[in-house]
Design a protein around this motif. Sequence first.
Motif, mmCIF file in Angstrom:
data_model
loop_
_atom_site.group_PDB
_atom_site.id
_atom_site.type_symbol
_atom_site.label_atom_id
_atom_site.label_comp_id
_atom_site.label_asym_id
_atom_site.label_seq_id
_atom_site.Cartn_x
_atom_site.Cartn_y
_atom_site.Cartn_z
ATOM 1 N N TYR A 27 -163.939 -62.802 6.125
ATOM 2 C CA TYR A 27 -164.134 -61.380 6.411
ATOM 3 C C TYR A 27 -162.898 -60.784 7.068
ATOM 4 O O TYR A 27 -162.330 -61.378 7.989
ATOM 5 C CB TYR A 27 -165.328 -61.189 7.350
ATOM 6 N N VAL A 28 -162.503 -59.612 6.598
ATOM 7 C CA VAL A 28 -161.445 -58.823 7.230
ATOM 8 C C VAL A 28 -162.104 -57.529 7.689
ATOM 9 O O VAL A 28 -162.639 -56.768 6.874
ATOM 10 C CB VAL A 28 -160.277 -58.548 6.266
ATOM 11 N N LEU A 29 -162.079 -57.308 9.000
ATOM 12 C CA LEU A 29 -162.772 -56.179 9.608
ATOM 13 C C LEU A 29 -161.790 -55.342 10.413
ATOM 14 O O LEU A 29 -161.025 -55.876 11.224
ATOM 15 C CB LEU A 29 -163.889 -56.695 10.521
ATOM 16 N N TYR A 30 -161.816 -54.035 10.196
ATOM 17 C CA TYR A 30 -160.988 -53.096 10.954
ATOM 18 C C TYR A 30 -161.933 -52.287 11.838
ATOM 19 O O TYR A 30 -162.893 -51.692 11.337
ATOM 20 C CB TYR A 30 -160.260 -52.129 10.037
ATOM 21 N N LEU A 31 -161.643 -52.253 13.125
ATOM 22 C CA LEU A 31 -162.434 -51.444 14.048
ATOM 23 C C LEU A 31 -161.540 -50.352 14.614
ATOM 24 O O LEU A 31 -160.568 -50.629 15.313
ATOM 25 C CB LEU A 31 -163.009 -52.303 15.175
ATOM 26 N N TYR A 32 -161.872 -49.108 14.288
ATOM 27 C CA TYR A 32 -161.136 -47.955 14.786
ATOM 28 C C TYR A 32 -161.816 -47.466 16.062
ATOM 29 O O TYR A 32 -163.030 -47.235 16.072
ATOM 30 C CB TYR A 32 -161.114 -46.835 13.747
ATOM 31 N N VAL A 33 -161.022 -47.354 17.141
ATOM 32 C CA VAL A 33 -161.535 -46.914 18.428
ATOM 33 C C VAL A 33 -160.666 -45.780 18.952
ATOM 34 O O VAL A 33 -159.553 -45.560 18.484
ATOM 35 C CB VAL A 33 -161.568 -48.082 19.448
ATOM 36 N N ALA A 34 -161.193 -45.079 19.957
ATOM 37 C CA ALA A 34 -160.456 -43.978 20.589
ATOM 38 C C ALA A 34 -160.143 -44.376 22.022
ATOM 39 O O ALA A 34 -160.920 -44.133 22.939
ATOM 40 C CB ALA A 34 -161.275 -42.698 20.543
ATOM 41 N N GLY A 35 -159.024 -45.030 22.203
ATOM 42 C CA GLY A 35 -158.622 -45.444 23.544
ATOM 43 C C GLY A 35 -159.515 -46.532 24.099
ATOM 44 O O GLY A 35 -160.161 -47.283 23.360
ATOM 45 N N ILE A 44 -166.063 -53.181 20.606
ATOM 46 C CA ILE A 44 -165.200 -54.363 20.515
ATOM 47 C C ILE A 44 -165.964 -55.604 20.933
ATOM 48 O O ILE A 44 -165.929 -56.634 20.238
ATOM 49 C CB ILE A 44 -163.928 -54.171 21.375
ATOM 50 N N ASN A 45 -166.687 -55.535 22.043
ATOM 51 C CA ASN A 45 -167.470 -56.681 22.511
ATOM 52 C C ASN A 45 -168.557 -57.072 21.514
ATOM 53 O O ASN A 45 -168.785 -58.259 21.261
ATOM 54 C CB ASN A 45 -168.098 -56.395 23.878
ATOM 55 N N GLU A 46 -169.233 -56.084 20.949
ATOM 56 C CA GLU A 46 -170.287 -56.373 19.961
ATOM 57 C C GLU A 46 -169.709 -57.035 18.723
ATOM 58 O O GLU A 46 -170.261 -58.002 18.209
ATOM 59 C CB GLU A 46 -171.034 -55.094 19.569
ATOM 60 N N ARG A 62 -159.073 -56.491 13.233
ATOM 61 C CA ARG A 62 -157.952 -55.630 13.617
ATOM 62 C C ARG A 62 -158.520 -54.441 14.377
ATOM 63 O O ARG A 62 -159.325 -53.686 13.832
ATOM 64 C CB ARG A 62 -157.180 -55.154 12.395
ATOM 65 N N ILE A 63 -158.131 -54.315 15.633
ATOM 66 C CA ILE A 63 -158.555 -53.192 16.457
ATOM 67 C C ILE A 63 -157.454 -52.133 16.365
ATOM 68 O O ILE A 63 -156.293 -52.404 16.668
ATOM 69 C CB ILE A 63 -158.741 -53.604 17.932
ATOM 70 N N ILE A 64 -157.829 -50.922 15.952
ATOM 71 C CA ILE A 64 -156.863 -49.853 15.751
ATOM 72 C C ILE A 64 -157.257 -48.662 16.616
ATOM 73 O O ILE A 64 -158.337 -48.094 16.442
ATOM 74 C CB ILE A 64 -156.790 -49.443 14.267
ATOM 75 N N ASP A 65 -156.390 -48.325 17.548
ATOM 76 C CA ASP A 65 -156.603 -47.169 18.417
ATOM 77 C C ASP A 65 -156.077 -45.930 17.687
ATOM 78 O O ASP A 65 -154.897 -45.855 17.359
ATOM 79 C CB ASP A 65 -155.861 -47.378 19.738
ATOM 80 N N ILE A 66 -156.959 -44.980 17.454
ATOM 81 C CA ILE A 66 -156.559 -43.791 16.687
ATOM 82 C C ILE A 66 -155.544 -42.932 17.427
ATOM 83 O O ILE A 66 -154.823 -42.162 16.812
ATOM 84 C CB ILE A 66 -157.766 -42.941 16.254
ATOM 85 N N TYR A 67 -155.474 -43.068 18.767
ATOM 86 C CA TYR A 67 -154.471 -42.321 19.521
ATOM 87 C C TYR A 67 -153.077 -42.908 19.307
ATOM 88 O O TYR A 67 -152.089 -42.185 19.314
ATOM 89 C CB TYR A 67 -154.797 -42.308 21.009
#
Length: 112
Positions: A27-35, A44-46, A62-67
């Motif tokens: 699995y390749v998972l991208y999680l987009y977060v705001a700060g 992220i924890n979940e 991959r955690i990607i901060d939109i800022y």
Amino acid sequence: MASDFSNDPSPQRDPSPPIHHKQNEFYVLYLYVAGGNSHSRWAINELESICSEYLSGRHEIRIIDIYEHPDLAESERIVATPTLIKKLPPPLRKFIGDLSDRESILIGLDIW
């Protein structure tokens, strides 16, 4: 006279238990977060918890901060955060929210 039930059309139950996840797919998972707000930290924890429990050794997050990377958010058409995108295995799927509905996430990711 004995009855022959070999042509019985009633459904037969498979005695083996169902497999709830595909044990060999990566699995390749991208999680987009705001700060670093609380919703981002929770998501992220979940995601890390789900991956360690169900996808141990078979995932990349991959955690990607939109800022920090607004161009990536725009190219993926991210309209709200947190947003999780399952890139692999196909089909591509998007989940918006903090991932607190674990059952829906597991079903949506085809893990369970």
